[in-house]
Design a protein around this motif. Structure first.
Motif, PDB file in Angstrom:
ATOM      1  N   ARG A 178       0.836  -1.208   0.000  1.00 58.82           N
ATOM      2  CA  ARG A 178       0.000   0.000   0.000  1.00 58.82           C
ATOM      3  C   ARG A 178       0.867   1.253   0.000  1.00 58.82           C
ATOM      4  N   SER A 179       0.419   2.279  -0.727  1.00 60.82           N
ATOM      5  CA  SER A 179       1.131   3.545  -0.801  1.00 60.82           C
ATOM      6  C   SER A 179       1.278   4.159   0.593  1.00 60.82           C
ATOM      7  N   PRO A 180       2.490   4.487   1.025  1.00 59.93           N
ATOM      8  CA  PRO A 180       2.677   5.057   2.366  1.00 59.93           C
ATOM      9  C   PRO A 180       2.188   6.503   2.438  1.00 59.93           C
ATOM     10  N   ALA A 181       1.674   6.875   3.611  1.00 68.04           N
ATOM     11  CA  ALA A 181       1.282   8.263   3.856  1.00 68.04           C
ATOM     12  C   ALA A 181       2.515   9.042   4.294  1.00 68.04           C
ATOM     13  N   VAL A 182       2.735  10.207   3.676  1.00 71.19           N
ATOM     14  CA  VAL A 182       3.932  10.978   4.005  1.00 71.19           C
ATOM     15  C   VAL A 182       3.590  12.444   4.231  1.00 71.19           C
ATOM     16  N   VAL A 183       4.441  13.090   5.029  1.00 75.57           N
ATOM     17  CA  VAL A 183       4.456  14.542   5.167  1.00 75.57           C
ATOM     18  C   VAL A 183       5.750  15.004   4.519  1.00 75.57           C
ATOM     19  N   SER A 184       5.664  16.016   3.668  1.00 73.83           N
ATOM     20  CA  SER A 184       6.818  16.434   2.891  1.00 73.83           C
ATOM     21  C   SER A 184       7.137  17.911   3.099  1.00 73.83           C
ATOM     22  N   GLN A 185       8.414  18.230   3.165  1.00 71.41           N
ATOM     23  CA  GLN A 185       8.834  19.624   3.098  1.00 71.41           C
ATOM     24  C   GLN A 185       8.551  20.111   1.679  1.00 71.41           C
ATOM     25  N   ASP A 226      12.126  15.188   4.813  1.00 69.10           N
ATOM     26  CA  ASP A 226      12.697  16.463   5.207  1.00 69.10           C
ATOM     27  C   ASP A 226      13.724  16.936   4.173  1.00 69.10           C
ATOM     28  N   ASN A 227      13.945  18.247   4.151  1.00 68.51           N
ATOM     29  CA  ASN A 227      14.934  18.847   3.259  1.00 68.51           C
ATOM     30  C   ASN A 227      16.272  18.916   3.998  1.00 68.51           C
ATOM     31  N   ALA A 228      17.247  18.132   3.550  1.00 62.05           N
ATOM     32  CA  ALA A 228      18.535  18.067   4.238  1.00 62.05           C
ATOM     33  C   ALA A 228      19.246  19.409   4.278  1.00 62.05           C
ATOM     34  N   HIS A 229      18.944  20.289   3.322  1.00 67.26           N
ATOM     35  CA  HIS A 229      19.626  21.576   3.234  1.00 67.26           C
ATOM     36  C   HIS A 229      18.986  22.644   4.130  1.00 67.26           C
ATOM     37  N   MET A 230      17.793  22.349   4.642  1.00 67.72           N
ATOM     38  CA  MET A 230      17.093  23.317   5.480  1.00 67.72           C
ATOM     39  C   MET A 230      16.543  22.653   6.741  1.00 67.72           C
ATOM     40  N   SER A 231      17.147  21.569   7.152  1.00 68.91           N
ATOM     41  CA  SER A 231      16.614  20.798   8.259  1.00 68.91           C
ATOM     42  C   SER A 231      16.728  21.544   9.586  1.00 68.91           C
ATOM     43  N   THR A 232      15.695  21.399  10.402  1.00 62.21           N
ATOM     44  CA  THR A 232      15.691  21.977  11.751  1.00 62.21           C
ATOM     45  C   THR A 232      15.652  20.865  12.802  1.00 62.21           C
TER      46      THR A 232
END
Length: 274
Positions: A178-185, A226-232
């Motif tokens: 099944r397609s995974p649910a994701v949260v994306s930057q 997450d965005n590796a270049h803007m990670s918090t």
């Protein structure tokens, strides 16, 4: 009678000459109205490949994919956040020799570089997004500017083949099929598309607020891209979601394909453990 025929022939010749001059002057080949063909770097330099200066390796990868062979990168790989870079005199010297300078709208120093160098280079804004449709569009657009359409077409064909293979490979690793649910930057949405994931929320480029944290966690994503270049740091610390660091910028070789391969590998690894 003979004199009449001669006069008629002369008039025909004059009409033909006027018609030719009119067509040439109109610039039917897409010129600017002064009878000159549209300028390209290759034409202006006698067929020589254009010299391209780019602010970062990301623009550099787009330029290389489009067929540029002489590409100079301004911002070093060691600079984690490119917009913070302060141009050096050597950067200005490189720009002074360029035919094209490629930059992104979030890089405020690009116009400053060109102005300070007194360069006659064409300043080109690039839509930096690794979404495959946008990659194809930008590569084709840059190739039209560079006069390198054949090289760009060859790269795009290889990109399409590799992207399809990677996408299929990642989708084969979906947990339970099944397609995974994701949260994306916002700048990593392309990786969710690569995985065929279901995006249930996005964040950024600003830091996640407490209200966003609660809202995004309630959506119960399996992954956070997450965005590796803007990670918090950890975006949703108590949600149980696995965080995948997505890298947008290519390495020094300016090859865009490893960016997709690395993202695919990270997604597969995260899904395998979920």
């Amino acid at each position: 009678m003979a004199r009449t025929r001669v006069r008629f022939a002369s008039l025909l010749a004059l009409s033909a000459a006027m018609a030719l001059a009119l067509v040439t002057g109109c610039g039917s080949d897409g010129g600017d109205g002064d009878g000159k063909a549209p300028a390209t770097a290759a034409a202006a330099k006698g067929g020589k490949k254009p010299e391209v200066v780019v602010t970062t390796s990301w623009e550099g990868a787009f330029a290389k994919a489009a067929g540029a062979e002489e590409v100079k990168v301004i911002v070093p790989q060691s600079v984690h956040h490119a917009p913070d870079y302060d141009p050096k005199p050597s950067d200005l010297a490189a720009v002074a020799k360029a035919d094209f300078v490629l930059y992104a709208p979030f890089e405020p120093y690009a116009a400053k570089i060109k102005q300070a160098a007194g360069s006659k280079a064409e300043l080109v804004e690039v839509n930096l997004d690794n979404d495959p449709d946008k990659v194809r569009a930008e590569v084709a657009r840059l190739a039209a500017l560079f006069g390198t359409g054949e090289a760009a077409a060859s790269w795009t064909a290889s990109f399409d083949t590799e992207y399809a293979r990677l996408s299929q490979d990642v989708r084969a690793g979906w947990p339970g099929g099944r397609s995974p649910a994701v949260v994306s930057q916002v700048f990593t949405a392309w990786s969710a598309k690569l995985a065929g994931a279901t995006t249930v929320g996005t964040y950024g480029p600003e830091a996640v607020t407490p209200a966003q944290l609660a809202d995004l966690s309630a959506k119960k994503p399996a992954l956070v891209l997450d965005n590796a270049h803007m990670s918090t740091g950890t975006v949703l610390p108590d949600s149980g979601a696995k965080q995948v660091e997505i890298v947008n910028y290519p390495d020094k070789d300016l090859d865009l394909l490893p960016v997709f391969r690395n993202a695919a590998a990270g997604l597969k690894k995260a899904m395998a453990g979920s």
